[in-house]
Design an enzyme around this catalytic site. Structure first.
Site, PDB file in Angstrom:
ATOM      1  N   ASP A 116       0.848  -1.194   0.000  1.00 10.41           N
ATOM      2  CA  ASP A 116       0.000   0.000   0.000  1.00 10.41           C
ATOM      3  C   ASP A 116       0.888   1.251   0.000  1.00 10.41           C
ATOM      4  O   ASP A 116       1.867   1.333   0.750  1.00 10.41           O
ATOM      5  CB  ASP A 116      -0.914  -0.023   1.234  1.00 10.41           C
ATOM      6  N   ASN A 118     -13.123  -3.075   2.832  1.00  8.51           N
ATOM      7  CA  ASN A 118     -14.149  -2.034   2.856  1.00  8.51           C
ATOM      8  C   ASN A 118     -15.073  -2.136   1.645  1.00  8.51           C
ATOM      9  O   ASN A 118     -14.597  -2.313   0.518  1.00  8.51           O
ATOM     10  CB  ASN A 118     -13.485  -0.653   2.858  1.00  8.51           C
ATOM     11  N   GLN A 122     -14.429   2.751   1.733  1.00  6.28           N
ATOM     12  CA  GLN A 122     -13.848   2.344   0.450  1.00  6.28           C
ATOM     13  C   GLN A 122     -13.581   3.577  -0.405  1.00  6.28           C
ATOM     14  O   GLN A 122     -14.468   4.425  -0.585  1.00  6.28           O
ATOM     15  CB  GLN A 122     -14.794   1.389  -0.294  1.00  6.28           C
ATOM     16  N   HIS A 181     -10.583  -5.172  -2.956  1.00  4.50           N
ATOM     17  CA  HIS A 181      -9.236  -5.447  -2.441  1.00  4.50           C
ATOM     18  C   HIS A 181      -9.329  -5.789  -0.960  1.00  4.50           C
ATOM     19  O   HIS A 181     -10.269  -5.381  -0.278  1.00  4.50           O
ATOM     20  CB  HIS A 181      -8.289  -4.254  -2.657  1.00  4.50           C
ATOM     21  N   HIS A 194      -7.186  -5.483   2.572  1.00  3.15           N
ATOM     22  CA  HIS A 194      -6.051  -4.900   3.292  1.00  3.15           C
ATOM     23  C   HIS A 194      -5.473  -5.930   4.247  1.00  3.15           C
ATOM     24  O   HIS A 194      -6.214  -6.552   5.023  1.00  3.15           O
ATOM     25  CB  HIS A 194      -6.513  -3.725   4.165  1.00  3.15           C
TER      26      HIS A 194
HETATM   27  P1  5GP Z   1      -9.860   1.581   0.487  1.00  4.27           P
HETATM   28  O1  5GP Z   1      -9.964   2.894   1.210  1.00  4.27           O
HETATM   29  O2  5GP Z   1     -10.548   1.656  -0.861  1.00  4.27           O
HETATM   30  O3  5GP Z   1     -10.273   0.384   1.283  1.00  4.27           O
HETATM   31  O4  5GP Z   1      -8.305   1.356   0.234  1.00  4.27           O
HETATM   32  C1  5GP Z   1      -7.593   1.925  -0.811  1.00  4.27           C
HETATM   33  C2  5GP Z   1      -6.127   1.764  -0.464  1.00  4.27           C
HETATM   34  O5  5GP Z   1      -5.372   1.862  -1.646  1.00  4.27           O
HETATM   35  C3  5GP Z   1      -5.587   2.840   0.478  1.00  4.27           C
HETATM   36  O6  5GP Z   1      -5.001   2.203   1.620  1.00  4.27           O
HETATM   37  C4  5GP Z   1      -4.568   3.591  -0.355  1.00  4.27           C
HETATM   38  O7  5GP Z   1      -3.439   3.976   0.392  1.00  4.27           O
HETATM   39  C5  5GP Z   1      -4.204   2.580  -1.413  1.00  4.27           C
HETATM   40  N1  5GP Z   1      -3.851   3.129  -2.704  1.00  4.27           N
HETATM   41  C6  5GP Z   1      -4.555   4.058  -3.407  1.00  4.27           C
HETATM   42  N2  5GP Z   1      -3.958   4.294  -4.598  1.00  4.27           N
HETATM   43  C7  5GP Z   1      -2.869   3.481  -4.634  1.00  4.27           C
HETATM   44  C8  5GP Z   1      -1.858   3.262  -5.615  1.00  4.27           C
HETATM   45  O8  5GP Z   1      -1.834   3.862  -6.700  1.00  4.27           O
HETATM   46  N3  5GP Z   1      -0.906   2.329  -5.328  1.00  4.27           N
HETATM   47  C9  5GP Z   1      -0.906   1.640  -4.146  1.00  4.27           C
HETATM   48  N4  5GP Z   1       0.080   0.751  -3.970  1.00  4.27           N
HETATM   49  N5  5GP Z   1      -1.833   1.825  -3.202  1.00  4.27           N
HETATM   50  C10 5GP Z   1      -2.806   2.735  -3.441  1.00  4.27           C
END
Ligand code: 5GP
Ligand code: ZN
Length: 136
Positions: free
Chosen positions: A32, A88, A95, A101, A103
């Site tokens: 991440d 999420n 999300q 995805h 975590h």
């Molecule tokens: P969500 O909030 O949708 O559950 O999680 C999205 C996650 O993706 C966040 O923890 C954020 O830091 C990560 N993230 C967003 N864009 C990128 C990216 O371009 N590359 C990587 N490696 N992680 C990302």
């Protein structure tokens, strides 16, 4: 199916480079970019599914088996003290990227990650309503 406008489709399929810990024909596991703690990783299916509701059962099962393998290996590598698996669904649930995805968040004694909540009370009304919807 891939979504042309989805950043995780591009990362999962190698069109955008990422720090990849693991890859097979169905999944890519990446670090991440905004880690909650050292070693925070994400499991991405290569196919586009917006969330858990859209995820086929077979991919859901394989994803959790992969989560177990990754958590086991990462715990050895990082010498962390525990792990949270977070997934999420929907903006109200936190999300921000609408490609399913998982975590994998390593936990360390006394880290400052805020994944807790204030416990409420299970009311008789809520319990009856929800159990009834399961025919119980
Ligand atoms: P969500 O909030 O949708 O559950 O999680 C999205 C996650 O993706 C966040 O923890 C954020 O830091 C990560 N993230 C967003 N864009 C990128 C990216 O371009 N590359 C990587 N490696 N992680 C990302
Ligand atoms: Zn996608």
């Amino acid at each position: 199916m891939k979504d042309q406008n989805c950043i995780f489709c591009k990362i999962a399929n190698g069109d955008i480079p990422s720090a990849t810990l693991y890859e097979d024909e169905r999944f890519r596991v990446i670090m991440d970019l905004g880690p909650a703690t050292k070693g925070h990783a994400l499991i991405l299916p290569k196919e586009h599914f917006a969330n858990l509701y859209e995820l086929p059962d077979e991919i859901a099962s394989e994803a959790f088996v992969l989560a177990k393998k990754m958590v086991t290996k990462l715990t050895e590598t990082l010498k962390c003290d525990g792990f949270n698996i977070v997934q999420n669904n929907g903006a109200c649930a936190g999300q921000t990227v609408f490609h399913f995805h998982i975590h994998l968040i390593p936990r360390y004694k006394n880290d400052q990650v805020g994944l807790t909540w204030t416990p409420g009370v299970l009311t008789e009304e809520d319990k009856a309503e929800i159990l009834a919807s399961f025919g119980r």
